[in-house]
Structure formats: structure tokens, C-alpha cells
Scaffold this motif. Structure first.
Motif, PDB file in Angstrom:
ATOM      1  N   LEU A 101       0.407  -1.182  -0.221  1.00 48.48           N
ATOM      2  CA  LEU A 101      -0.176  -0.121  -0.025  1.00 48.48           C
ATOM      3  C   LEU A 101       0.842   1.120   0.125  1.00 48.48           C
ATOM      4  CD1 LEU A 101      -2.423  -1.457   3.349  1.00 48.48           C
ATOM      5  CD2 LEU A 101      -2.887  -1.302   0.325  1.00 48.48           C
ATOM      6  N   ASP A 104       0.958   4.369  -2.362  1.00 49.68           N
ATOM      7  CA  ASP A 104       0.533   5.526  -3.099  1.00 49.68           C
ATOM      8  C   ASP A 104       0.020   6.538  -1.800  1.00 49.68           C
ATOM      9  OD1 ASP A 104      -1.997   4.486  -4.742  1.00 49.68           O
ATOM     10  OD2 ASP A 104      -1.076   2.783  -3.747  1.00 49.68           O
ATOM     11  N   ILE A 150      -9.445  10.621  -0.475  1.00 47.56           N
ATOM     12  CA  ILE A 150      -8.909   8.985  -0.669  1.00 47.56           C
ATOM     13  C   ILE A 150      -9.978   9.010  -1.140  1.00 47.56           C
ATOM     14  CG2 ILE A 150     -10.847   9.414   1.199  1.00 47.56           C
ATOM     15  CD1 ILE A 150      -7.346   7.037   1.547  1.00 47.56           C
ATOM     16  N   SER A 151     -11.358   9.466  -1.741  1.00 52.89           N
ATOM     17  CA  SER A 151     -11.690   8.620  -3.618  1.00 52.89           C
ATOM     18  C   SER A 151     -11.152   8.502  -3.935  1.00 52.89           C
ATOM     19  CB  SER A 151     -13.195   9.534  -3.029  1.00 52.89           C
ATOM     20  OG  SER A 151     -13.772   9.341  -1.805  1.00 52.89           O
ATOM     21  N   LEU A 154      -8.149   6.314  -3.943  1.00 52.33           N
ATOM     22  CA  LEU A 154      -8.422   4.889  -4.115  1.00 52.33           C
ATOM     23  C   LEU A 154      -9.135   4.328  -5.314  1.00 52.33           C
ATOM     24  CD1 LEU A 154     -10.021   3.867   0.016  1.00 52.33           C
ATOM     25  CD2 LEU A 154      -7.529   3.009  -0.827  1.00 52.33           C
ATOM     26  N   VAL A 156     -12.679   4.971  -5.068  1.00 46.92           N
ATOM     27  CA  VAL A 156     -13.782   4.497  -4.748  1.00 46.92           C
ATOM     28  C   VAL A 156     -14.402   6.175  -5.332  1.00 46.92           C
ATOM     29  CG1 VAL A 156     -15.506   4.559  -3.296  1.00 46.92           C
ATOM     30  CG2 VAL A 156     -13.218   3.610  -3.250  1.00 46.92           C
ATOM     31  N   ALA A 206      -5.668   3.517  -9.495  1.00 51.88           N
ATOM     32  CA  ALA A 206      -5.683   4.253  -8.648  1.00 51.88           C
ATOM     33  C   ALA A 206      -5.478   2.766  -7.515  1.00 51.88           C
ATOM     34  CB  ALA A 206      -7.383   4.548  -7.910  1.00 51.88           C
ATOM     35  N   LEU A 207      -5.483   3.612  -6.208  1.00 49.13           N
ATOM     36  CA  LEU A 207      -4.557   1.780  -5.300  1.00 49.13           C
ATOM     37  C   LEU A 207      -5.624   0.796  -5.644  1.00 49.13           C
ATOM     38  CD1 LEU A 207      -3.482   2.804  -1.507  1.00 49.13           C
ATOM     39  CD2 LEU A 207      -5.173   0.862  -2.279  1.00 49.13           C
ATOM     40  N   ILE A 208      -6.263   0.816  -5.546  1.00 53.86           N
ATOM     41  CA  ILE A 208      -7.412  -0.660  -5.113  1.00 53.86           C
ATOM     42  C   ILE A 208      -7.078  -1.452  -6.425  1.00 53.86           C
ATOM     43  CG2 ILE A 208      -9.890  -1.702  -5.204  1.00 53.86           C
ATOM     44  CD1 ILE A 208     -10.690   0.781  -3.244  1.00 53.86           C
ATOM     45  N   SER A 230      -9.598  -2.143   2.333  1.00 57.77           N
ATOM     46  CA  SER A 230      -9.549  -1.025   1.746  1.00 57.77           C
ATOM     47  C   SER A 230     -10.575  -0.330   2.931  1.00 57.77           C
ATOM     48  CB  SER A 230      -9.593  -1.395   0.602  1.00 57.77           C
ATOM     49  OG  SER A 230      -9.537  -1.814  -0.645  1.00 57.77           O
ATOM     50  N   LEU A 233      -8.434   2.161   5.675  1.00 61.57           N
ATOM     51  CA  LEU A 233      -8.020   3.201   4.561  1.00 61.57           C
ATOM     52  C   LEU A 233      -9.565   3.952   4.321  1.00 61.57           C
ATOM     53  CD1 LEU A 233      -5.197   1.543   2.071  1.00 61.57           C
ATOM     54  CD2 LEU A 233      -4.173   2.559   4.224  1.00 61.57           C
ATOM     55  N   LEU A 234     -10.076   3.534   3.888  1.00 64.74           N
ATOM     56  CA  LEU A 234     -11.274   4.684   3.582  1.00 64.74           C
ATOM     57  C   LEU A 234     -11.776   5.257   5.004  1.00 64.74           C
ATOM     58  CD1 LEU A 234     -12.829   5.989   1.446  1.00 64.74           C
ATOM     59  CD2 LEU A 234     -14.439   3.697   1.890  1.00 64.74           C
TER      60      LEU A 234
END
Length: 400
Positions: A101, A104, A150-151, A154, A156, A206-208, A230, A233-234
Motif C-alpha cells: 500500500l 500511494d 481518499i476517494s 483509492l 472509490v 488508483a490503489l484498489i 481498503s 484506509l477509507l
């Protein structure tokens, strides 16, 4: 590992965390001073479990770097089969998952994000001003900035941020029932499993999507573990920073000289130092950092038995006069580095570089754009989050 602490042992012990004093809500609970001065470790009731509250700065930093003290607290392990929570693991497995992780959240990555974060801050202020004074700073500014950041990080959809905030409010509540928590967990994990599947079919940067591509599809972690981390982190990515922006603003409104210094400077080092002092002074994570002794040890002059639960009293440690002089005074000129607001040791907050950047941008932008910012209600009407695992304010009505 079994633990020697339980619900029966907790009966009659003082509750942890203790509520902050309504007359001085920006300071740690007044009991913590006595806890530091009379032995440092105190038996407390933490979520129905007997635990040692560790309140001295020296003891907290020692406990969080002692290999005989584990992050693998039994009652905080994931209840979802196949899921591993990297903050609740010891090395080497903790380091293995964390490395998946970290790219990022590097300094370089966050530096590249700063211009966009500043644009967001200005955009949210423009929207707030257009809607008219007064406004709730939490809803209009403090929460949207880190939620959007953060969205994006990630991958999201930001359009779902209201849903995440509702879920987080249940999971972070100290008064929610277990049935309510289970319902929230089931909902959010269903959402995240669907999102991971979509990222596998339609990958992005993105991260995911990246972790799914580099590690999930290579068999290095399970779908459940990716969903669980996830979610961590969210939640952490918007909940902590949002409360620091709002509570930091309130603190500065009560300290006009410090507010003016941040508003009027063009020196990023001044702003950085001010943010570190606000992090130390407010210490909003007051209920989440727990450990368990793997063997009998001595800590702070106390015998801690194998299996005993320890909860890190970060707010008390950051106000320890052995760490900083005159700790109850907000002094944005002091060197507050070394505080434990982000934890200590290998388990320090993964997103601390990002959180610092958001605070270093959001607070000066707000103060410069709205030089007449003031509370829109008497201070005694502000509702503080003693009922949540992350401290802050439920709302902050402001005018300008």
C-alpha cells in the motif's frame, strides 16, 4: 494468543477513554494528569475489557516499539474469514501487507497531489460562500476535502461518500450496538467486493485497482484482505483529517494570535510547525491504539502479565511535561515533532504524510479566504464527539 482480561475483570474500573471536560473540551480528560503522575499505568474498562491505560510519553513510545508487545489483539481481529488487517498484525506479515500500500502514500506522491488538494479547498469554500452564511464547516469543508482525496486515491466513486460516512459513523460509534455494527460491516463489504470486481474488469491507476492487479491476481493476498484494508484506509482517510480540520479551526478561533500567524505567513515551515502542534495539542485518536503483552514484562514500573491488554493513551502522552514543557499551552512556534498523534514505531499511521498535507493546505486556505471567520453559535452549544472513537465536533456552525 489468549488474553487474561475480560468483561468480568472490567466491572468497576474507570471507563477509557474518559470524557473530556465540557469546560475545557480541547484538552485531554482531566483524569489523565493524575494517571501520568501516579504510576503511569492505570487499570481501565476499555470496551468492556479490563486493560492497562498507558499514559506517559516514555511508556507509550516504549510499548509501541517493544517486540514483547503485540498488535495482534484477539478481540480486534477481523471477524471476516480470510481477511487480515495490516494495522493489527506484527512483522513480518504486517510489513509485507503494508508494503503493498505504501507507494500511494509516499512524500513524492503526496507532493504531486498538493495543487489539486488546494484547488479542492478553494472550490469547497466558494461553494460554501455561495450558499450563504452561516454554514456547518464540517459538512461544507472539513469533511468533503479528505473524503474526495481518499476517494480519488483509492479509486472509490466520490458520489458514494455520503454512504461511506454513514457506515463510518456506525463503525466508529462507541454507543452503536453489535447488531448495528454487523449490519454496517455486511453492507460495506458487499459494496467493496463489488468494487474490487469492477476494478479487475475495468482497471485504473488508483490503489484498489493497482493492488488487485499486482497482488490479488498474483495470489499474494485474498479478496477479503483487500476489502478489509481498503475499508481501513477509507475510514481513516476521511474521518481523522476531517475532525482535525474542524477541531483545528475551532482551536485557532480561540487562539487569535496563532490564527493570525498561520493566515498571514507565506512560510510553509511556519504552517508545518503549527500543524504539528495542533496534532499534539488535540490528539483526536483517543480510543483505537491497543496492544497485548506476549510475555510478562515490566512497563512504567508495573508488572504486565502475558495476555494483558494495553491501550495507548495518546492524548495523555502528548500532554506529558516530560515530552514538552508547558504542554497545556498551544504554542505553534514550538518543535512538537516526536508527538504520538500518528502512533509510534513501525505501526505509525500509513497516511500521515497525506494528512499533514491536507491540514497544511486546508487551514491556511480557509483562514485567508474568510478572514472574518467566526463561530455562529456560543461555544457551549458545540457538540463534541466524546461518543466516537475519533474525537472532534459533530458540527461547527461558522459565519464570516
Amino acid at each position: 494468543m489468549s488474553t487474561t482480561t475480560g468483561t468480568d475483570d472490567a466491572i468497576g474500573l474507570p471507563e477509557f477513554p474518559a470524557d473530556r471536560d465540557a469546560r475545557c473540551p480541547l484538552a485531554p480528560a482531566p483524569e489523565y494528569r493524575e494517571w501520568r503522575e501516579t504510576g503511569g499505568l492505570r487499570r481501565v474498562n476499555w470496551n468492556g475489557h479490563a486493560a492497562w491505560a498507558v499514559s506517559r510519553y516514555e511508556d507509550v513510545t516504549a510499548a509501541m516499539t517493544d517486540p514483547r508487545i503485540s498488535a495482534e489483539v484477539p478481540m480486534q481481529q477481523s471477524s471476516m474469514a480470510g481477511a487480515q488487517m495490516f494495522p493489527r498484525m506484527d512483522d513480518p506479515e504486517h510489513a509485507r501487507l503494508r508494503r503493498m500500500l505504501t507507494k500511494d502514500f509516499t512524500v513524492k506522491r503526496v507532493q504531486a497531489m498538493r495543487p489539486r488538494i488546494e484547488e479542492m479547498a478553494n472550490e469547497f469554500i466558494d461553494t460554501m460562500v455561495a450558499s450563504g452564511s452561516p454554514a456547518d464547516l464540517v459538512e461544507a469543508y472539513a469533511l468533503p476535502i479528505p473524503s474526495l482525496v481518499i476517494s480519488m486515491l483509492l479509486g472509490v466513486p466520490y458520489d458514494d461518500h455520503a454512504y461511506f460516512q454513514d457506515i463510518t459513523s456506525v463503525l466508529m460509534s462507541r454507543t452503536a450496538t453489535e447488531e448495528e455494527r454487523q449490519k454496517a460491516r455486511k453492507s460495506i463489504f458487499g459494496y467493496l467486493f463489488d468494487l474490487i470486481g469492477k476494478k479487475e474488469r475495468e482497471p485504473d491507476d488508483a490503489l484498489i485497482s493497482r493492488v488487485a492487479r499486482e497482488h490479488l491476481q498474483e495470489g499474494q493476498l485474498s479478496r477479503e484482505t483487500l476489502a478489509m484494508n481498503s475499508l481501513i484506509l477509507l475510514n481513516a482517510g476521511h474521518e481523522t483529517t476531517a475532525n482535525m480540520i474542524a477541531l483545528g479551526t475551532l482551536t485557532l478561533l480561540e487562539n487569535p494570535a496563532a490564527l493570525a500567524r498561520i493566515r498571514d505567513t507565506d512560510d510553509p515551515k511556519v504552517v508545518s510547525a503549527a500543524v504539528e502542534e495542533l496534532l499534539r495539542h488535540l490528539t483526536i485518536v483517543h480510543n483505537l491504539v491497543t496492544r497485548v503483552a506476549k510475555e510478562d514484562i515490566e512497563l512504567g514500573g508495573r508488572l504486565v502479565r502475558a495476555g494483558d491488554l494495553l491501550v495507548m493513551n495518546l492524548a495523555a502522552a502528548n500532554w506529558d511535561p516530560d515530552f514538552v514543557s508547558d504542554p497545556d499551552r498551544l504554542d505553534i512556534e514550538r518543535d512538537a515533532r516526536g508527538h504520538v498523534a500518528f502512533g509510534h514505531g513501525v505501526h505509525q499511521c500509513l497516511g500521515q504524510v497525506l494528512a499533514r498535507a491536507e491540514l497544511e493546505i486546508a487551514l491556511p486556505v480557509l483562514l485567508r479566504q474568510l478572514p472574518g471567520l467566526r463561530l455562529a453559535v456560543p461555544p457551549e452549544e458545540i457538540r463534541f464527539r466524546n461518543d466516537m472513537s475519533i474525537y472532534g465536533v459533530h458540527a461547527l456552525p461558522v459565519a464570516w
